[in-house]
Design a protein around this motif. Structure first.
Motif, PDB file in Angstrom:
ATOM      1  N   ALA A 147       0.861  -1.183   0.000  1.00 53.54           N
ATOM      2  CA  ALA A 147       0.000   0.000   0.000  1.00 53.54           C
ATOM      3  C   ALA A 147       0.903   1.241   0.000  1.00 53.54           C
ATOM      4  N   GLN A 148       0.504   2.285   0.731  1.00 52.40           N
ATOM      5  CA  GLN A 148       1.272   3.522   0.703  1.00 52.40           C
ATOM      6  C   GLN A 148       2.623   3.348   1.390  1.00 52.40           C
ATOM      7  N   GLN A 153       8.727   8.562   4.668  1.00 49.31           N
ATOM      8  CA  GLN A 153       8.896   8.796   3.237  1.00 49.31           C
ATOM      9  C   GLN A 153       7.746   9.629   2.669  1.00 49.31           C
ATOM     10  N   GLN A 154       6.563   9.517   3.248  1.00 52.93           N
ATOM     11  CA  GLN A 154       5.473  10.387   2.829  1.00 52.93           C
ATOM     12  C   GLN A 154       5.830  11.846   3.068  1.00 52.93           C
ATOM     13  N   ARG A 215       2.002  11.439  -5.447  1.00 51.50           N
ATOM     14  CA  ARG A 215       0.708  11.357  -4.769  1.00 51.50           C
ATOM     15  C   ARG A 215       0.255   9.901  -4.661  1.00 51.50           C
ATOM     16  N   GLN A 216       0.455   9.138  -5.716  1.00 51.03           N
ATOM     17  CA  GLN A 216       0.045   7.733  -5.698  1.00 51.03           C
ATOM     18  C   GLN A 216       0.780   6.962  -4.610  1.00 51.03           C
ATOM     19  N   LEU A 217       2.063   7.244  -4.438  1.00 52.59           N
ATOM     20  CA  LEU A 217       2.833   6.539  -3.425  1.00 52.59           C
ATOM     21  C   LEU A 217       2.319   6.804  -2.009  1.00 52.59           C
ATOM     22  N   PRO A 221      -3.862   2.160  -2.174  1.00 52.50           N
ATOM     23  CA  PRO A 221      -4.582   1.227  -1.307  1.00 52.50           C
ATOM     24  C   PRO A 221      -3.932  -0.164  -1.326  1.00 52.50           C
ATOM     25  N   ASP A 222      -4.281  -0.961  -0.359  1.00 58.47           N
ATOM     26  CA  ASP A 222      -3.818  -2.339  -0.305  1.00 58.47           C
ATOM     27  C   ASP A 222      -4.626  -3.172  -1.304  1.00 58.47           C
ATOM     28  N   ARG A 223      -3.943  -3.708  -2.309  1.00 56.23           N
ATOM     29  CA  ARG A 223      -4.607  -4.518  -3.335  1.00 56.23           C
ATOM     30  C   ARG A 223      -4.029  -5.936  -3.371  1.00 56.23           C
ATOM     31  N   VAL A 224      -3.438  -6.352  -2.268  1.00 54.51           N
ATOM     32  CA  VAL A 224      -2.761  -7.646  -2.236  1.00 54.51           C
ATOM     33  C   VAL A 224      -3.749  -8.792  -2.431  1.00 54.51           C
ATOM     34  N   ASP A 225      -4.919  -8.707  -1.842  1.00 55.71           N
ATOM     35  CA  ASP A 225      -5.882  -9.801  -1.993  1.00 55.71           C
ATOM     36  C   ASP A 225      -6.319  -9.951  -3.448  1.00 55.71           C
TER      37      ASP A 225
END
Length: 301
Positions: A147-148, A153-154, A215-217, A221-225
Motif C-alpha cells: 500500500a502507501q 517517506q510520505q 501522490r500515488q505513493l 490502497p492495499d490490493r494484495v488480496d
C-alpha cells in the motif's frame, strides 16, 4: 521514432525507442549472452525518480543466465516523453496500460515474459496485471510494498511536491541534493553514471509525472488480496532493511501472496544498485523455477 536515446548502453545491449500503441518508450534491451540457451524475456520497470539505467548492473548477469531484459523509462520518465503539466496522463491506470502496450510491442510470444517492478514500478506492474495478467509468466516485486509508503517517506514526498510547486526542476534538483539522500523517495534515486547522469535524468523527467506518482505513493490502497487471486507465480524481493516499506511489511505481503521471498544481505531499498549480482541470481533462480515447474516453491529469506 527515429532518434535514439542519449544513454550509451552497456556492451551487447541496445538503447532505442520501443514503438507501442500508446507511444514510444526509451528502453535498454539486453539480449541473451552469446552461446547461452534463451530461457525467457523480462520487462523491468524502475521506481520513483529512477530510470531504466538503474538495472544496468543486473542485465549482464541475467543475460548470462539466459534472460533477455528490457529496462524501460515509463511515460514522462527520463528519456520517455510525456506532458509537462497534465497529471491525468500519469494516472495509475494509464501507466498500467502503458506496460501492457510495451509487453504487446515486445512480441515475446515464443518465450516466457516476466514482469519485474522496483518500488513505484512494482505498484505499476501490479496495476497492469490486475487489468490483464495473461501476457506475463510471473511478477517480481522488488522493494515494493502492499500500500502507501512509510510515514517518513510520505513526508519527503510532500517536501518534493511542495518544492515542485514553486521551483523549476533545476532549482528543485539543487534543493534536494542539499537535503542528502534518500535514494528513492524525495530525492534522486541511486543509479550508475555519477552525478551527470543523475542530473540529466532528473531534468528529463516531467514535473507532472513526479507530482502524480508521488501522490500515488502516499495514497496507494492495499490490493494484495486482488493480486493473490491471479494465477501467477509471485516473487517478493528486498534488501535486509528498507525505509520505504519496512521489511516486516514486505514479509507479510509475501505470505499473503504465497510468494517466493528473497532478502538480499547488504542491500537496502535498491538491491539492484547495492548488490546487483546476488539480486540478479535470485531473480534468475525464481524465473528458472517458474519455467521448470510451472509454479514456484520455497523462500530464500
Amino acid at each position: 521514432m527515429t532518434s535514439q536515446p542519449a544513454f550509451t548502453p552497456p556492451p551487447n545491449a541496445r538503447a532505442y525507442f520501443l514503438d507501442t500503441s500508446r507511444g514510444a518508450f526509451a528502453v535498454v534491451d539486453h539480449p541473451v549472452a552469446p552461446g547461452v540457451e534463451a530461457r525467457g524475456t523480462a520487462l523491468l520497470l524502475p521506481g520513483f525518480t529512477g530510470s531504466k539505467e538503474d538495472f544496468t548492473l543486473m542485465q549482464e548477469p541475467l543475460a548470462a543466465r539466459g534472460y533477455r531484459t528490457i529496462a524501460v523509462d515509463g511515460r514522462g520518465q527520463h528519456e520517455s516523453d510525456g506532458p509537462e503539466d497534465d497529471e491525468s496522463a500519469y494516472a495509475r491506470g494509464e501507466l498500467a496500460k502503458d506496460v501492457l502496450a510495451q509487453a504487446e510491442a515486445l512480441d515475446a510470444r515464443d518465450t516466457p515474459l516476466h514482469l519485474f517492478g522496483h518500488s513505484l514500478g512494482g505498484q505499476i506492474a501490479r496495476a497492469a496485471v490486475l487489468i490483464d495478467h495473461t501476457p506475463f509468466r510471473s511478477l517480481t516485486l522488488m522493494a515494493s510494498g502492499p500500500a502507501q509508503i512509510s510515514d517518513s517517506q510520505q513526508q519527503r514526498v510532500k517536501l518534493l511536491r511542495d518544492a515542485l510547486g514553486v521551483m523549476t526542476m533545476a532549482e528543485t534538483w539543487e534543493a534536494i541534493r542539499a537535503m542528502g539522500p534518500p535514494e528513492e523517495v524525495g530525492g534522486p534515486a541511486r543509479g550508475i553514471g555519477g552525478q551527470d547522469l543523475l542530473r540529466r535524468r532528473w531534468l528529463g523527467t516531467k514535473p507532472a509525472q513526479l507530482l502524480a506518482t508521488g501522490r500515488q505513493l502516499t495514497t496507494e490502497p492495499d490490493r494484495v488480496d486482488e493480486l493473490a487471486a491471479l494465477p501467477l507465480p509471485f516473487h517478493v524481493l528486498s534488501g535486509a532493511s528498507d525505509d520505504t516499506w519496512p521489511v516486516p511489511v514486505l514479509d507479510d505481503m509475501a505470505a499473503r501472496l504465497k510468494a517466493r521471498r528473497t532478502i538480499i544481505p547488504g542491500a537496502e531499498h535498491s538491491p539492484n544498485a547495492d548488490q546487483p549480482l546476488p539480486t540478479a541470481e535470485a531473480v534468475a533462480d525464481f524465473w528458472d523455477s517458474v519455467r521448470e515447474t510451472g509454479s514456484d516453491e520455497g523462500s530464500d529469506a
